[in-house]
Scaffold this active site. Structure first.
Site, PDB file in Angstrom:
ATOM      1  N   MET A  36      31.421  38.092   4.831  1.00  0.00           N
ATOM      2  CA  MET A  36      31.481  36.364   5.121  1.00  0.00           C
ATOM      3  C   MET A  36      30.579  36.155   6.059  1.00  0.00           C
ATOM      4  O   MET A  36      30.938  34.949   6.744  1.00  0.00           O
ATOM      5  CB  MET A  36      32.869  36.180   5.366  1.00  0.00           C
ATOM      6  CG  MET A  36      34.009  36.544   4.057  1.00  0.00           C
ATOM      7  SD  MET A  36      35.332  35.627   3.878  1.00  0.00           S
ATOM      8  CE  MET A  36      36.214  36.127   5.393  1.00  0.00           C
ATOM      9  N   GLY A  37      29.902  36.987   6.555  1.00  0.00           N
ATOM     10  CA  GLY A  37      28.888  36.325   7.600  1.00  0.00           C
ATOM     11  C   GLY A  37      29.572  36.618   8.995  1.00  0.00           C
ATOM     12  O   GLY A  37      30.416  37.134   9.271  1.00  0.00           O
ATOM     13  N   HIS A  43      29.891  45.078  10.621  1.00  0.00           N
ATOM     14  CA  HIS A  43      28.942  44.852   9.613  1.00  0.00           C
ATOM     15  C   HIS A  43      27.706  45.548   9.673  1.00  0.00           C
ATOM     16  O   HIS A  43      27.028  46.244   8.482  1.00  0.00           O
ATOM     17  CB  HIS A  43      28.652  43.332   9.446  1.00  0.00           C
ATOM     18  CG  HIS A  43      29.771  42.387   9.246  1.00  0.00           C
ATOM     19  ND1 HIS A  43      30.121  41.668  10.295  1.00  0.00           N
ATOM     20  CD2 HIS A  43      30.545  42.339   8.192  1.00  0.00           C
ATOM     21  CE1 HIS A  43      31.079  40.709   9.809  1.00  0.00           C
ATOM     22  NE2 HIS A  43      31.429  41.135   8.695  1.00  0.00           N
ATOM     23  N   LYS A 155      38.366  49.107   7.898  1.00  0.00           N
ATOM     24  CA  LYS A 155      39.115  47.845   8.513  1.00  0.00           C
ATOM     25  C   LYS A 155      40.031  47.126   7.630  1.00  0.00           C
ATOM     26  O   LYS A 155      41.242  46.800   7.975  1.00  0.00           O
ATOM     27  CB  LYS A 155      37.950  46.733   9.353  1.00  0.00           C
ATOM     28  CG  LYS A 155      38.458  45.662   9.821  1.00  0.00           C
ATOM     29  CD  LYS A 155      39.173  45.817  11.132  1.00  0.00           C
ATOM     30  CE  LYS A 155      39.514  44.552  11.795  1.00  0.00           C
ATOM     31  NZ  LYS A 155      39.726  43.445  11.039  1.00  0.00           N
ATOM     32  N   SER A 191      35.894  42.077  14.650  1.00  0.00           N
ATOM     33  CA  SER A 191      36.160  41.209  13.585  1.00  0.00           C
ATOM     34  C   SER A 191      35.568  39.800  13.986  1.00  0.00           C
ATOM     35  O   SER A 191      35.440  39.652  15.128  1.00  0.00           O
ATOM     36  CB  SER A 191      37.859  40.990  13.514  1.00  0.00           C
ATOM     37  OG  SER A 191      38.039  39.968  12.940  1.00  0.00           O
TER      38      SER A 191
END
Ligand code: AMP
Length: 290
Positions: A36-37, A43, A155, A191
């Site tokens: 979701m960027g 990521h 996660k 996060s």
């Protein structure tokens, strides 16, 4: 690490499918990393993993409205595409698929993919339609990017379990890779939502990792009472002044059902806790040595 060419950005489904089809015809192995960027090192680790396994890495960036509840943070979810471009490219992404919401959900869209059972417990109990939104968007992204491999993070342990199950149940021809949790130096799981925390909440949120470490150590020492372990974890978490503890769950990772026994090879301890208005999740897969 890639540095020569700029990352290619595709916004339409047709273009993305054509590009993937072309790579498939050239016998190139494609890996996708759905996100979701607001990309962080967690990521990046997924993109790097994808890059080590495939010829072409596609990172998808889409804040998926259907996986947010009506009172959740969809509109304020952090977005920074310029930053994400650099991060995705640096980590080894060749392509970013960055569609608009109307491209993904045109007027009249009405199909849902749901994994029954494990979608409704834990995260699903607190976020009722969340996993329908997740599994549906993942199926769409698999059909759009046509990967051989898709990489997700541990996660989101329940999401990882459900995606694996969906792919198995529905015979998707894709390998699902689950990459380990990346943490900040002090243990907080990375996060995109950590940016909501103020300084005090950020410090207090360390109780999550501390409680998971505590459980791992106690299990290693031979403690087998889940009731006692949960009580001890609760004490640690309460010392961080949470606004709400949604759950401290002991889950059999093979079935994703909550268990009251520590007699399987490993246990997943999963947490969802709110600090101020920010809801954080974390987990740890703990071996149980007889
Ligand atoms: P998100 O952008 O939050 O939807 O996450 C996209 C993917 O990155 C999901 O598969 C997540 O599980 C994974 N992910 C998020 N945070 C981390 C982290 N700290 N470590 C490893 N993977 C992560």
């Amino acid at each position: 690490m890639k540095s020569e060419l700029p990352v290619q950005i595709l916004k339409t489904i047709r273009e993305m499918q054509e590009v993937s089809e072309k790579f498939r015809c050239e016998a190139k192995k494609i890996a996708v990393v759905p996100t979701m960027g607001y990309l962080h090192n967690g990521h990046m680790s997924l993109i790097e993993r994808a890059s080590s396994l495939a010829d072409i890495v596609i990172t998808t960036i889409f804040v998926n409205p259907t996986q947010f509840g009506p009172n959740e943070d969809f509109t304020r979810y952090p977005r920074d595409f310029e930053h994400d471009k650099v991060v995705a490219h640096t980590a080894g992404s060749d392509i970013i698929f960055y569609p608009d919401a109307e491209e993904i959900y045109p007027t009249g869209f009405s199909s849902i993919v749901e994994v029954e059972g494990a979608s409704n417990i834990l995260e699903g109990a607190f976020r009722p339609k969340h996993f329908k939104g997740v599994t549906t968007i993942v199926v769409k992204l698999l059909n759009i990017t046509k990967p051989h491999i898709a990489v997700f993070g541990q996660k989101d342990a329940q999401q990882a379990f459900l995606i694996r199950k969906m792919v198995r149940d529905l015979n998707f021809d894709v390998d699902i890779i689950i990459a380990p949790i990346v943490r900040e130096a002090d243990g907080l799981a990375m996060s995109s939502r950590n940016m909501y925390l103020n300084e005090t909440e950020r410090k207090n949120a360390l109780v999550l990792f501390r409680s998971l470490q505590h459980a791992a150590e106690r299990i290693r020492q031979g403690e087998r009472s889940i009731a006692l372990l949960r009580k001890e974890m609760l004490n640690i978490i309460q010392s961080g002044a949470p606004t709400q503890i949604d759950y401290i769950a002991f889950v059999n990772p093979a079935t994703f059902s909550e268990t009251e026994h520590l007699n399987q090879p490993e246990i997943l301890v999963a947490l969802a806790v709110r600090f101020g208005t920010t809801r954080l999740i974390d987990n740890s897969l703990i071996p149980i040595v007889p």
